[in-house]
Scaffold this motif. Structure first.
Motif, PDB file in Angstrom:
ATOM      1  N   THR A  50       9.801 -12.193  -9.547  1.00  0.00           N
ATOM      2  CA  THR A  50       8.968 -13.367  -9.832  1.00  0.00           C
ATOM      3  C   THR A  50       8.019 -13.088 -10.994  1.00  0.00           C
ATOM      4  N   LEU A  51       7.387 -11.921 -10.974  1.00  0.00           N
ATOM      5  CA  LEU A  51       6.453 -11.582 -12.053  1.00  0.00           C
ATOM      6  C   LEU A  51       7.190 -11.397 -13.375  1.00  0.00           C
ATOM      7  N   ARG A  52       8.377 -10.809 -13.340  1.00  0.00           N
ATOM      8  CA  ARG A  52       9.170 -10.638 -14.572  1.00  0.00           C
ATOM      9  C   ARG A  52       9.577 -11.983 -15.162  1.00  0.00           C
ATOM     10  N   ASN A  53       9.930 -12.925 -14.282  1.00  0.00           N
ATOM     11  CA  ASN A  53      10.360 -14.248 -14.755  1.00  0.00           C
ATOM     12  C   ASN A  53       9.207 -15.049 -15.337  1.00  0.00           C
ATOM     13  N   GLY A  54       7.999 -14.737 -14.901  1.00  0.00           N
ATOM     14  CA  GLY A  54       6.828 -15.456 -15.417  1.00  0.00           C
ATOM     15  C   GLY A  54       6.812 -16.903 -14.961  1.00  0.00           C
ATOM     16  N   GLY A  55       6.051 -17.704 -15.641  1.00  0.00           N
ATOM     17  CA  GLY A  55       5.990 -19.132 -15.341  1.00  0.00           C
ATOM     18  C   GLY A  55       5.059 -19.469 -14.191  1.00  0.00           C
ATOM     19  N   ALA A  56       5.220 -20.679 -13.676  1.00  0.00           N
ATOM     20  CA  ALA A  56       4.310 -21.220 -12.666  1.00  0.00           C
ATOM     21  C   ALA A  56       4.322 -20.407 -11.377  1.00  0.00           C
ATOM     22  N   GLU A  57       5.494 -19.964 -10.947  1.00  0.00           N
ATOM     23  CA  GLU A  57       5.557 -19.220  -9.686  1.00  0.00           C
ATOM     24  C   GLU A  57       4.843 -17.875  -9.809  1.00  0.00           C
ATOM     25  N   ALA A  58       5.012 -17.204 -10.939  1.00  0.00           N
ATOM     26  CA  ALA A  58       4.312 -15.934 -11.157  1.00  0.00           C
ATOM     27  C   ALA A  58       2.801 -16.158 -11.178  1.00  0.00           C
ATOM     28  N   MET A  59       2.370 -17.243 -11.793  1.00  0.00           N
ATOM     29  CA  MET A  59       0.939 -17.535 -11.843  1.00  0.00           C
ATOM     30  C   MET A  59       0.407 -17.959 -10.470  1.00  0.00           C
ATOM     31  N   LEU A  60       1.259 -18.551  -9.647  1.00  0.00           N
ATOM     32  CA  LEU A  60       0.854 -18.916  -8.293  1.00  0.00           C
ATOM     33  C   LEU A  60       0.535 -17.672  -7.480  1.00  0.00           C
ATOM     34  N   ILE A  61       1.406 -16.682  -7.522  1.00  0.00           N
ATOM     35  CA  ILE A  61       1.225 -15.505  -6.664  1.00  0.00           C
ATOM     36  C   ILE A  61       0.259 -14.484  -7.255  1.00  0.00           C
ATOM     37  N   SER A  62       0.067 -14.515  -8.570  1.00  0.00           N
ATOM     38  CA  SER A  62      -0.836 -13.576  -9.229  1.00  0.00           C
ATOM     39  C   SER A  62      -1.407 -14.250 -10.477  1.00  0.00           C
ATOM     40  N   PRO A  63      -2.561 -14.900 -10.350  1.00  0.00           N
ATOM     41  CA  PRO A  63      -3.080 -15.722 -11.442  1.00  0.00           C
ATOM     42  C   PRO A  63      -3.619 -14.964 -12.657  1.00  0.00           C
ATOM     43  N   PHE A  64      -3.691 -13.630 -12.552  1.00  0.00           N
ATOM     44  CA  PHE A  64      -4.206 -12.855 -13.681  1.00  0.00           C
ATOM     45  C   PHE A  64      -3.042 -12.288 -14.480  1.00  0.00           C
ATOM     46  N   LEU A  65      -2.652 -13.010 -15.506  1.00  0.00           N
ATOM     47  CA  LEU A  65      -1.501 -12.663 -16.324  1.00  0.00           C
ATOM     48  C   LEU A  65      -1.585 -11.233 -16.858  1.00  0.00           C
ATOM     49  N   ASN A  66      -2.774 -10.793 -17.201  1.00  0.00           N
ATOM     50  CA  ASN A  66      -2.930  -9.445 -17.770  1.00  0.00           C
ATOM     51  C   ASN A  66      -2.642  -8.335 -16.747  1.00  0.00           C
ATOM     52  N   GLN A  67      -2.497  -8.667 -15.464  1.00  0.00           N
ATOM     53  CA  GLN A  67      -2.193  -7.671 -14.436  1.00  0.00           C
ATOM     54  C   GLN A  67      -0.719  -7.614 -14.079  1.00  0.00           C
ATOM     55  N   HIS A  68       0.067  -8.582 -14.530  1.00  0.00           N
ATOM     56  CA  HIS A  68       1.470  -8.671 -14.116  1.00  0.00           C
ATOM     57  C   HIS A  68       2.259  -7.408 -14.439  1.00  0.00           C
ATOM     58  N   LYS A 102       0.830  -1.197   0.000  1.00  0.00           N
ATOM     59  CA  LYS A 102       0.000   0.000   0.000  1.00  0.00           C
ATOM     60  C   LYS A 102       0.869   1.253   0.000  1.00  0.00           C
ATOM     61  N   ALA A 103       0.327   2.284  -0.610  1.00  0.00           N
ATOM     62  CA  ALA A 103       0.901   3.625  -0.531  1.00  0.00           C
ATOM     63  C   ALA A 103      -0.211   4.487   0.051  1.00  0.00           C
ATOM     64  N   GLY A 104      -0.142   4.736   1.347  1.00  0.00           N
ATOM     65  CA  GLY A 104      -1.263   5.378   2.026  1.00  0.00           C
ATOM     66  C   GLY A 104      -2.440   4.429   2.017  1.00  0.00           C
ATOM     67  N   LYS A 105      -3.561   4.885   1.478  1.00  0.00           N
ATOM     68  CA  LYS A 105      -4.741   4.015   1.382  1.00  0.00           C
ATOM     69  C   LYS A 105      -4.855   3.329   0.029  1.00  0.00           C
ATOM     70  N   GLU A 106      -3.966   3.661  -0.886  1.00  0.00           N
ATOM     71  CA  GLU A 106      -4.009   3.088  -2.234  1.00  0.00           C
ATOM     72  C   GLU A 106      -3.298   1.733  -2.277  1.00  0.00           C
ATOM     73  N   ARG A 107      -3.959   0.776  -2.909  1.00  0.00           N
ATOM     74  CA  ARG A 107      -3.341  -0.535  -3.117  1.00  0.00           C
ATOM     75  C   ARG A 107      -2.424  -0.457  -4.328  1.00  0.00           C
ATOM     76  N   LEU A 108      -1.159  -0.808  -4.112  1.00  0.00           N
ATOM     77  CA  LEU A 108      -0.214  -0.885  -5.221  1.00  0.00           C
ATOM     78  C   LEU A 108      -0.279  -2.251  -5.888  1.00  0.00           C
ATOM     79  N   CYS A 109      -0.380  -3.284  -5.052  1.00  0.00           N
ATOM     80  CA  CYS A 109      -0.314  -4.650  -5.566  1.00  0.00           C
ATOM     81  C   CYS A 109      -0.727  -5.601  -4.454  1.00  0.00           C
ATOM     82  N   ILE A 110      -1.333  -6.704  -4.823  1.00  0.00           N
ATOM     83  CA  ILE A 110      -1.602  -7.772  -3.866  1.00  0.00           C
ATOM     84  C   ILE A 110      -1.258  -9.092  -4.539  1.00  0.00           C
ATOM     85  N   VAL A 111      -0.529  -9.928  -3.813  1.00  0.00           N
ATOM     86  CA  VAL A 111      -0.175 -11.255  -4.306  1.00  0.00           C
ATOM     87  C   VAL A 111      -0.538 -12.264  -3.216  1.00  0.00           C
ATOM     88  N   GLY A 112      -0.899 -13.454  -3.637  1.00  0.00           N
ATOM     89  CA  GLY A 112      -1.274 -14.457  -2.651  1.00  0.00           C
ATOM     90  C   GLY A 112      -1.465 -15.817  -3.273  1.00  0.00           C
TER      91      GLY A 112
END
Length: 159
Positions: free
Chosen positions: A126-144, A63-73
């Motif tokens: 992780t997101l730059r490298n792509g692949g299974a680990e990137a999809m694990l933490i953020s399953p929406f490829l179009n948001q990476h 977060k940056a203040g109240k704004e969400r920058l990114c969420i991974v899970g």
């Protein structure tokens, strides 16, 4: 016993096991916050006629203040690489034992995930490298790319 009562028992047990976490009842989630970061442990319930299965996922929100920058899970079983992990609850004793088993899995898999991905450079890499680990933490490829841009810009990570 009603399914809703069994769910309450499971959640009460988890609240006891996670005293440093804030429980948000309406979302069935536990939260821990630091400046710029929120950790989540969300409990889902897959209801059946007379019982239910609990599932758990963890997430890191930047977060940056109240704004969400990114969420991974990710869901605990998926972190382990074995697919959705269910904790069956059919009575009071099962609610207590499933809560403890879920807590143990959270400590073994969920907390290390949260620690690892609390580093914005780790998430960007992780997101730059792509692949299974990137999809694990953020399953929406179009948001990476947007997630990479937001974290890189905010934390000064070189593009």
């Amino acid at each position: 016993m009603k399914v809703s009562e069994l769910q309450s028992i499971l959640l009460e047990e988890l609240k006891f096991l996670l005293p440093d976490w804030k429980f948000i009842k309406s979302k069935r989630e536990f939260q821990r916050s630091e400046e710029g970061l929120v950790w989540y442990l969300h409990i889902g319930c897959i209801n059946h006629l007379e019982d239910f299965d609990a599932v758990a996922d963890v997430a890191v929100e930047f977060k940056a203040g109240k704004e969400r920058l990114c969420i991974v899970g990710a869901e605990l079983g998926n972190i382990e690489g074995r697919g959705q992990l269910r904790f069956p609850v059919s009575n009071r004793e099962a609610a207590k034992s499933s809560a403890f088993e879920l807590y143990e899995h959270f400590n073994e898999r969920g907390l290390p995930f949260l620690r690892k991905y609390s580093d914005p450079a780790e998430v960007v890499g992780t997101l730059r490298n792509g692949g299974a680990e990137a999809m694990l933490i953020s399953p929406f490829l179009n948001q990476h790319q947007d997630q990479i841009n937001r974290l890189s810009s905010h934390y000064g990570i070189s593009m």
